[in-house]
Design an enzyme around this catalytic site. Structure first.
Site, PDB file in Angstrom:
ATOM      1  N   ALA A   1       0.851  -1.189   0.000  1.00 58.11           N
ATOM      2  CA  ALA A   1       0.000   0.000   0.000  1.00 58.11           C
ATOM      3  C   ALA A   1       0.886   1.238   0.000  1.00 58.11           C
ATOM      4  O   ALA A   1       1.655   1.463   0.943  1.00 58.11           O
ATOM      5  CB  ALA A   1      -0.906  -0.007   1.228  1.00 58.11           C
ATOM      6  N   THR A   2       0.802   2.030  -1.041  1.00 62.02           N
ATOM      7  CA  THR A   2       1.619   3.239  -1.141  1.00 62.02           C
ATOM      8  C   THR A   2       0.892   4.458  -0.586  1.00 62.02           C
ATOM      9  O   THR A   2       1.435   5.564  -0.619  1.00 62.02           O
ATOM     10  CB  THR A   2       1.994   3.506  -2.604  1.00 62.02           C
ATOM     11  OG1 THR A   2       0.786   3.634  -3.379  1.00 62.02           O
ATOM     12  CG2 THR A   2       2.830   2.365  -3.172  1.00 62.02           C
TER      13      THR A   2
ATOM     14  N   HIS B   1     -10.464  -1.356   1.280  1.00 64.64           N
ATOM     15  CA  HIS B   1      -9.492  -2.183   0.554  1.00 64.64           C
ATOM     16  C   HIS B   1      -9.001  -3.335   1.424  1.00 64.64           C
ATOM     17  O   HIS B   1      -8.888  -4.471   0.973  1.00 64.64           O
ATOM     18  CB  HIS B   1      -8.307  -1.318   0.110  1.00 64.64           C
ATOM     19  CG  HIS B   1      -8.568  -0.518  -1.120  1.00 64.64           C
ATOM     20  ND1 HIS B   1      -7.903  -0.738  -2.301  1.00 64.64           N
ATOM     21  CD2 HIS B   1      -9.427   0.489  -1.361  1.00 64.64           C
ATOM     22  CE1 HIS B   1      -8.335   0.112  -3.211  1.00 64.64           C
ATOM     23  NE2 HIS B   1      -9.259   0.873  -2.661  1.00 64.64           N
ATOM     24  N   ARG B   2      -8.704  -3.025   2.688  1.00 66.43           N
ATOM     25  CA  ARG B   2      -8.150  -4.047   3.578  1.00 66.43           C
ATOM     26  C   ARG B   2      -9.155  -5.171   3.834  1.00 66.43           C
ATOM     27  O   ARG B   2      -8.804  -6.352   3.815  1.00 66.43           O
ATOM     28  CB  ARG B   2      -7.736  -3.402   4.901  1.00 66.43           C
ATOM     29  CG  ARG B   2      -7.057  -4.365   5.868  1.00 66.43           C
ATOM     30  CD  ARG B   2      -6.644  -3.685   7.144  1.00 66.43           C
ATOM     31  NE  ARG B   2      -7.783  -3.134   7.866  1.00 66.43           N
ATOM     32  CZ  ARG B   2      -7.955  -1.838   8.108  1.00 66.43           C
ATOM     33  NH1 ARG B   2      -7.067  -0.956   7.696  1.00 66.43           N
ATOM     34  NH2 ARG B   2      -9.026  -1.419   8.765  1.00 66.43           N
TER      35      ARG B   2
END
Length: 414
Positions: A266-267, A284-285
């Site tokens: 993850a950026t 997202h997680r």
């Protein structure tokens, strides 16, 4: 071992009778599928479905030599009609073995859902694993467990099975668990069956499955265990592009859902006090498989250089670029013209070279911007231009490039 796919669809078939959805409307010709059933060496039939004798005849086979019929899942509809000459179908209790007069050996595999899987060994030693719709093996051990029930041999190239038939679209985690146990390897022919209208059709289905190391065949196809000509090569590097809420991240995650270990990079990082941003990250997680690991970093080169690591999913390059532009103060015209541009070019070049050299499986996500709207500020235009250049340079190093539009992946390369 010779396998004839008498059907490859879900229990209700594809298209579903009376269903008005687009997937069912598109399921014509070779994409129309009867309920899944497989004929093994002309002597073993797994799953008795309506019209199975006609399906066998269309495939150039007869059921007269079948000595055993096995059922893999509960039958919810009316009682099945057994064609004349076929023995009564049975379900083998979990863990029990059955030896056929033909020399085939069958072992019933316990599942995490109602139904039974079948581990079939042919007289020539070739092995098949057949899983029912929505099923995954229960209690699958690690590959080095001496009590592994699937008989995986880590010393044997390709793991324990020559062919695996399962619901790849509905249960990609089942394939991931088989890979983790060493029973599915690089030379295992993984074929998707039990296909329903939740799956895409045509070329999109084939492309999606190939990314997971699986394939699909039409009803009536005969497979030969050990023939690896049609086993797809998994793309090593993939770039998934798309606009906001296009479905690009979900597409990237779907491509790696059948792998047991994935490192999610993850950026984005964290933003103190920004509840909406935290909600995005949480969404997202929560969507990722439980077995995936997550690292928050923009230092991608060392991860790409680790040849022994699991597949990487980088989401996303636009935020990586934001971090890189922050580092060189690229938002300032003065800093940009006094070395900022050159430093950013160096960072991008370093990343692209790392992508070119990596041996890891990589799926990266990036935003596709600048398709008409011109940012009002010089800094905004600078970011748009640099992201376009980064996407182009990154895509040049990838075997597959996709553009996701309105949730639909459009292949640009591969």
């Amino acid at each position: 071992m010779e396998l004839t796919l008498l059907g490859t669809g879900a229990v209700a078939g594809l298209p579903r009778p009376g269903c008005p959805c687009a997937a069912c409307a598109l399921a014509t010709g070779g994409d129309a599928r009867a309920a899944t059933a497989v004929l093994v060496d002309g002597t073993l039939l797994i799953d008795l479905t309506p019209g199975v004798a006609l399906a066998a005849a269309r495939a150039g086979h007869s059921l007269h030599g079948v000595g055993q019929v096995l059922l893999s899942h509960p039958q919810d509809g009316p009682p099945l009609e057994v064609p004349d000459g076929l023995p009564a179908p049975i379900r083998v209790p979990d863990g029990q073995e059955l030896s056929l007069l033909s020399g085939h050996r069958v072992r019933a595999v316990a599942l995490d859902s109602p139904g039974t899987g079948y581990d079939v060994t042919a007289p020539d030693g070739r092995r098949l694993l057949y899983l029912p719709p929505g099923g995954a093996p229960a209690g699958l051990p690690a590959a080095d467990d001496p009590h592994r029930p699937f008989g995986a041999d880590p010393a044997r190239a390709g793991g324990g099975y020559d062919v695996v038939l399962l619901d790849v679209v509905g249960r990609p985690d089942a394939l991931a668990r088989l890979r983790a146990a060493g029973t599915v390897g690089a030379t295992t022919d993984v074929v998707a069956v039990h296909l329903d209208h939740h799956a895409p059709t045509g070329a999109e289905l084939r492309r999606r499955l190939a990314a997971q190391g699986a394939r699909v065949e039409a009803d009536g196809t005969t497979l030969t265990a050990g023939d690896l000509h049609n086993v797809p090569d998994i793309p090593r590097r993939t770039l998934v592009l798309g606009g906001a809420r296009s479905g690009k991240s979900a597409e990237a995650e779907r491509r790696l859902a059948a792998f047991p270990e994935v490192l999610y990079v993850a950026t984005a990082g964290r933003r103190d006090g920004d509840d909406e941003w935290d909600a995005r990250i949480r969404l997202h997680r929560d969507r990722r498989p439980a077995g995936w690991q997550t690292v928050e970093t923009c230092d991608l080169a060392p991860l790409l250089a680790d040849a022994d690591g699991p597949p990487l999913l980088v989401d996303c390059l636009a935020l990586w670029l934001t971090d890189a532009m922050d580092a060189v103060d690229a938002w300032s015209d003065e800093a940009w013209h006094n070395g900022g541009r050159r430093e950013l070019e160096r960072r991008v070049r370093e990343l692209v070279e790392a992508v070119r050299a990596t041996d890891r499986t990589l799926v990266a996500v990036s935003n596709e911007v600048g398709s008409g709207v011109v940012p009002a500020t010089a800094a905004g235009r600078r970011f748009r231009d640099e992201l376009g250049r980064l996407n182009a340079a990154f895509a040049a190093e990838c075997e597959e490039v996709l553009l996701v539009v309105a949730g639909l992946p459009v292949p640009l390369r591969g």
